[in-house]
Design a protein around this motif. Sequence first.
Motif, mmCIF file in Angstrom:
data_model
loop_
_atom_site.group_PDB
_atom_site.id
_atom_site.type_symbol
_atom_site.label_atom_id
_atom_site.label_comp_id
_atom_site.label_asym_id
_atom_site.label_seq_id
_atom_site.Cartn_x
_atom_site.Cartn_y
_atom_site.Cartn_z
ATOM 1 N N ASP A 44 0.832 -1.206 0.000
ATOM 2 C CA ASP A 44 0.000 0.000 0.000
ATOM 3 C C ASP A 44 0.867 1.257 0.000
ATOM 4 O OD1 ASP A 44 -2.177 -1.692 0.134
ATOM 5 O OD2 ASP A 44 -2.310 -1.579 2.314
ATOM 6 N N VAL A 45 1.949 1.235 0.780
ATOM 7 C CA VAL A 45 2.865 2.371 0.875
ATOM 8 C C VAL A 45 4.285 1.846 0.701
ATOM 9 C CG1 VAL A 45 3.734 4.222 2.359
ATOM 10 C CG2 VAL A 45 1.330 3.576 2.462
ATOM 11 N N TYR A 46 5.027 2.432 -0.240
ATOM 12 C CA TYR A 46 6.413 2.035 -0.460
ATOM 13 C C TYR A 46 7.289 2.584 0.661
ATOM 14 C CZ TYR A 46 5.148 0.515 -5.125
ATOM 15 O OH TYR A 46 4.586 -0.152 -6.172
ATOM 16 N N PRO A 47 8.496 2.032 0.827
ATOM 17 C CA PRO A 47 9.382 2.609 1.838
ATOM 18 C C PRO A 47 9.690 4.062 1.486
ATOM 19 C CG PRO A 47 10.518 0.897 0.579
ATOM 20 C CD PRO A 47 9.114 0.934 0.117
ATOM 21 N N LEU A 48 9.884 4.861 2.503
ATOM 22 C CA LEU A 48 10.086 6.295 2.292
ATOM 23 C C LEU A 48 11.241 6.820 3.116
ATOM 24 C CD1 LEU A 48 6.411 7.592 2.639
ATOM 25 C CD2 LEU A 48 7.700 7.386 0.539
ATOM 26 N N PHE A 49 12.056 7.659 2.495
ATOM 27 C CA PHE A 49 12.945 8.516 3.262
ATOM 28 C C PHE A 49 12.090 9.680 3.724
ATOM 29 C CE2 PHE A 49 16.154 6.396 0.614
ATOM 30 C CZ PHE A 49 17.099 6.081 1.575
ATOM 31 N N ASP A 56 2.594 12.931 -3.496
ATOM 32 C CA ASP A 56 1.156 12.700 -3.414
ATOM 33 C C ASP A 56 0.692 11.334 -3.905
ATOM 34 O OD1 ASP A 56 1.845 13.296 -5.985
ATOM 35 O OD2 ASP A 56 0.209 14.695 -6.353
ATOM 36 N N SER A 57 1.441 10.652 -4.758
ATOM 37 C CA SER A 57 0.999 9.335 -5.234
ATOM 38 C C SER A 57 2.040 8.276 -4.894
ATOM 39 C CB SER A 57 0.763 9.364 -6.739
ATOM 40 O OG SER A 57 1.991 9.491 -7.427
ATOM 41 N N SER A 58 1.608 7.025 -4.899
ATOM 42 C CA SER A 58 2.527 5.944 -4.535
ATOM 43 C C SER A 58 3.623 5.784 -5.585
ATOM 44 C CB SER A 58 1.767 4.637 -4.335
ATOM 45 O OG SER A 58 1.160 4.223 -5.533
ATOM 46 N N LEU A 63 9.392 6.354 -6.802
ATOM 47 C CA LEU A 63 10.446 6.988 -7.591
ATOM 48 C C LEU A 63 11.334 7.854 -6.710
ATOM 49 C CD1 LEU A 63 11.644 7.459 -10.394
ATOM 50 C CD2 LEU A 63 10.054 9.366 -10.648
ATOM 51 N N CYS A 64 10.738 8.604 -5.800
ATOM 52 C CA CYS A 64 11.505 9.445 -4.877
ATOM 53 C C CYS A 64 12.409 8.594 -4.001
ATOM 54 C CB CYS A 64 10.566 10.283 -4.019
ATOM 55 S SG CYS A 64 11.416 11.356 -2.842
ATOM 56 N N PHE A 65 11.879 7.468 -3.502
ATOM 57 C CA PHE A 65 12.695 6.571 -2.676
ATOM 58 C C PHE A 65 13.900 6.059 -3.471
ATOM 59 C CE2 PHE A 65 13.716 2.156 -1.523
ATOM 60 C CZ PHE A 65 14.198 2.372 -0.247
ATOM 61 N N GLU A 66 13.673 5.590 -4.694
ATOM 62 C CA GLU A 66 14.768 5.057 -5.505
ATOM 63 C C GLU A 66 15.814 6.128 -5.824
ATOM 64 O OE1 GLU A 66 12.928 3.264 -8.894
ATOM 65 O OE2 GLU A 66 12.086 1.614 -7.716
#
Length: 161
Positions: A44-49, A56-58, A63-66
């Motif tokens: 539901d939610v990818y890992p996040l820094f 706003d979207s998964s 992409l931001c995490f990568e």
Amino acid sequence: MFFRLVILISIIMVTFSCDFISPSKTTLRNTALLDTVIDYNDVDVYPLFLDCNNCDSSEKQNLCFEMELLRRLQKITSKNSLGASNAVSDTIMVDILVNTEGKISIVSIQKNPNIEQQVPELDSLLFKSFALLPSTVQPSLKRGIPVNSMFTLPILLSTKE
């Protein structure tokens, strides 16, 4: 006689009305089945820094995490230089795990056997770089529960003689 007729009708209504009021058994079974089926290939939610929390979207969060992971790894590895016997330009694939506590670790490294011969210290540099990553990663969530997630990270290796 009238009294018997009323009692008979009441018994018939009570007996059959429960089937009309309550949902069918197949509906209950299908609902229970949907609640227990979990798609383990999607979260539901990818890992996040912490820097990626405002996406706003998964897809943007992923992409931001990568990108943030690559940026931080590049910053760590740029301080180290690799020596190679010949010029090397190849892509290696690193399988990483983000566990339920948010710790990032390497599961496996897939690379060309030539790279192993030309750059023997590559694996140790990668393991060291991942160990230096901050543990400020929010883990993946599935139904609000932290779960492990695996990613394959392509890393372009380019060295000069």
